[in-house]
Design an enzyme around this catalytic site. Sequence first.
Site, PDB file in Angstrom:
ATOM      1  N   GLU A  71       0.827  -1.210   0.000  1.00  0.00           N
ATOM      2  CA  GLU A  71       0.000   0.000   0.000  1.00  0.00           C
ATOM      3  C   GLU A  71       0.860   1.257   0.000  1.00  0.00           C
ATOM      4  O   GLU A  71       0.541   2.235  -0.676  1.00  0.00           O
ATOM      5  CB  GLU A  71      -0.951   0.009   1.203  1.00  0.00           C
ATOM      6  CG  GLU A  71      -2.035  -1.068   1.149  1.00  0.00           C
ATOM      7  CD  GLU A  71      -2.951  -0.939  -0.065  1.00  0.00           C
ATOM      8  OE1 GLU A  71      -3.051   0.153  -0.637  1.00  0.00           O
ATOM      9  OE2 GLU A  71      -3.550  -1.954  -0.456  1.00  0.00           O
ATOM     10  N   THR A  91       1.803   5.678  -7.298  1.00  0.00           N
ATOM     11  CA  THR A  91       2.666   4.889  -8.179  1.00  0.00           C
ATOM     12  C   THR A  91       1.821   3.880  -8.939  1.00  0.00           C
ATOM     13  O   THR A  91       0.943   3.249  -8.362  1.00  0.00           O
ATOM     14  CB  THR A  91       3.715   4.121  -7.330  1.00  0.00           C
ATOM     15  OG1 THR A  91       4.499   5.068  -6.626  1.00  0.00           O
ATOM     16  CG2 THR A  91       4.621   3.269  -8.184  1.00  0.00           C
ATOM     17  N   LEU A 124      11.329   5.696  -7.282  1.00  0.00           N
ATOM     18  CA  LEU A 124       9.877   5.666  -7.036  1.00  0.00           C
ATOM     19  C   LEU A 124       9.305   7.056  -6.809  1.00  0.00           C
ATOM     20  O   LEU A 124       8.099   7.273  -6.946  1.00  0.00           O
ATOM     21  CB  LEU A 124       9.573   4.824  -5.785  1.00  0.00           C
ATOM     22  CG  LEU A 124       9.107   3.399  -5.984  1.00  0.00           C
ATOM     23  CD1 LEU A 124       8.795   2.758  -4.644  1.00  0.00           C
ATOM     24  CD2 LEU A 124       7.868   3.327  -6.875  1.00  0.00           C
ATOM     25  N   ASP A 176     -10.204   4.925  -2.406  1.00  0.00           N
ATOM     26  CA  ASP A 176      -9.101   5.503  -3.172  1.00  0.00           C
ATOM     27  C   ASP A 176      -9.688   6.112  -4.450  1.00  0.00           C
ATOM     28  O   ASP A 176     -10.911   6.178  -4.618  1.00  0.00           O
ATOM     29  CB  ASP A 176      -8.024   4.449  -3.476  1.00  0.00           C
ATOM     30  CG  ASP A 176      -8.478   3.409  -4.501  1.00  0.00           C
ATOM     31  OD1 ASP A 176      -9.690   3.378  -4.831  1.00  0.00           O
ATOM     32  OD2 ASP A 176      -7.630   2.637  -4.975  1.00  0.00           O
ATOM     33  N   CYS A 206     -14.132   0.243 -14.722  1.00  0.00           N
ATOM     34  CA  CYS A 206     -14.712   1.593 -14.752  1.00  0.00           C
ATOM     35  C   CYS A 206     -13.562   2.599 -14.780  1.00  0.00           C
ATOM     36  O   CYS A 206     -13.343   3.361 -13.846  1.00  0.00           O
ATOM     37  CB  CYS A 206     -15.594   1.802 -13.508  1.00  0.00           C
ATOM     38  SG  CYS A 206     -16.591   3.296 -13.593  1.00  0.00           S
ATOM     39  N   CYS A 208     -20.438  -4.344 -18.195  1.00  0.00           N
ATOM     40  CA  CYS A 208     -20.316  -3.987 -16.775  1.00  0.00           C
ATOM     41  C   CYS A 208     -21.415  -4.688 -15.971  1.00  0.00           C
ATOM     42  O   CYS A 208     -22.589  -4.618 -16.335  1.00  0.00           O
ATOM     43  CB  CYS A 208     -20.434  -2.470 -16.632  1.00  0.00           C
ATOM     44  SG  CYS A 208     -20.655  -1.944 -14.915  1.00  0.00           S
ATOM     45  N   TYR A 261      -6.708   5.918   4.252  1.00  0.00           N
ATOM     46  CA  TYR A 261      -6.792   4.899   3.217  1.00  0.00           C
ATOM     47  C   TYR A 261      -5.939   3.671   3.556  1.00  0.00           C
ATOM     48  O   TYR A 261      -6.412   2.532   3.539  1.00  0.00           O
ATOM     49  CB  TYR A 261      -6.371   5.490   1.854  1.00  0.00           C
ATOM     50  CG  TYR A 261      -6.070   4.405   0.870  1.00  0.00           C
ATOM     51  CD1 TYR A 261      -7.113   3.723   0.249  1.00  0.00           C
ATOM     52  CD2 TYR A 261      -4.764   3.985   0.637  1.00  0.00           C
ATOM     53  CE1 TYR A 261      -6.861   2.669  -0.600  1.00  0.00           C
ATOM     54  CE2 TYR A 261      -4.499   2.940  -0.206  1.00  0.00           C
ATOM     55  CZ  TYR A 261      -5.547   2.282  -0.828  1.00  0.00           C
ATOM     56  OH  TYR A 261      -5.294   1.239  -1.647  1.00  0.00           O
TER      57      TYR A 261
HETATM   58  S1  SF4 Z   1     -21.784   1.290 -16.473  1.00  0.00           S
HETATM   59 FE1  SF4 Z   1     -20.254   0.329 -15.137  1.00  0.00          FE
HETATM   60  S2  SF4 Z   1     -18.300   0.766 -16.175  1.00  0.00           S
HETATM   61 FE2  SF4 Z   1     -19.830   2.145 -17.050  1.00  0.00          FE
HETATM   62  S3  SF4 Z   1     -19.637   4.012 -15.826  1.00  0.00           S
HETATM   63 FE3  SF4 Z   1     -21.257   2.766 -14.901  1.00  0.00          FE
HETATM   64  S4  SF4 Z   1     -20.196   1.621 -13.300  1.00  0.00           S
HETATM   65 FE4  SF4 Z   1     -18.625   2.404 -14.666  1.00  0.00          FE
END
Ligand code: SF4
Length: 360
Positions: free
Chosen positions: A51, A57, A94, A150, A204, A214, A132
């Site tokens: 993490e 990075t 890094l 995140d 996404c 999706c 986080y």
């Molecule tokens: S449909 Fe799925 S991949 Fe497309 S913006 Fe919505 S959550 Fe993200």
Amino acid sequence: MKQSVEKERVPGGASSAVHPVSAALLRWYDAHGRELPWRGTRAPYAIWLSEVILQQTRIEQGCPYWERFMAHYPTVEALAAATEDQVLRLWQGLGYYSRGRNLLVAARQVVAQGGFPRTVAGLKALKGVGDYTAAAIASMAFDVPVAVVDGNVYRVLARHQGIDTPIDSTQGKHLFAALAQEWLPPSQPAAFNQAMMDFGATWCTPRAPRCTDCPIADTCVARHEGTIASLPVKAGKTRVRTRQFHYVYVRCGTATALRRRPAGDIWQGLWEPLLVEGDRALLQQAVRSIAGKGNAQLVLLRQGVRHVLTHQLIVAHFHLLDCGSFTPQLPSGYQWVEEADLDRHAKPRLVERLLALLPR
Ligand code: SF4
């Protein structure tokens, strides 16, 4: 758009409410989760190391560093016994070197208290561990039911729920953290957190989300409203400061002048050649004061090298001042180092670029 909540059976026979979106993301994770070297482990040391390395990075860049650290320091005790120079040397390349320094301080804290704390509050008391990272370690190593948030998680939540509250506002941070927590199945915090991060990182994505396959597209507000490209929203544009660095590699026989960068600025603790920050007049003044009446010539190796940091743009100019057998008076803070020993000193990547240009 708010989702309904349904009851599902969880391991151990207890009944727990699992958000339908979470259930879909967990199924997606089973099939598409990323193979990462630390995924099989529950060891807090390995998780914490991953993490910290992956903050700011890319994963492809971070993986070899994680492997190198684990090979050199397989336990937190081994890391705690290292020197700052050794850790920074391994960290070299890094960037964000305060992370490397904090890593060592935190390792020593862990050893002093006899092991990793098992709570979010205890983990946050370690140097360099924020909300986080603490949530990531607590959930993945100790099954604490706390959601991580995140950049990937912000994006998935903002789009799926159609939220345009800026993610970098106080209100946005509270809102998204509460939403992520609402989606988190208490019995599977590790898998769910990894699923959310992986889904944001690989499905996404910022510019080319895979909406057509999706698993949560049916309920995605941004998809239905055509707002994917504008979400998530960020309010603040960080001001970037431009700095002019003249690096002068002073060569004197087989030695060169280096100093360790001081606290309170970038690259604290790393080594660099003579630095003059500012315009050419300052550079000439500095060269006159160290070379005096000697006949050393300043040679420009390269100018206008741009080095981009989060809040700063460094425009660097590389020079060589070959003094031959004449030993100039160095400004305070600098010392002579044999060129053959340069590799043993941790340096910023920008300095490595200068070294690559030197005539042998
Ligand atoms: S449909 Fe799925 S991949 Fe497309 S913006 Fe919505 S959550 Fe993200």
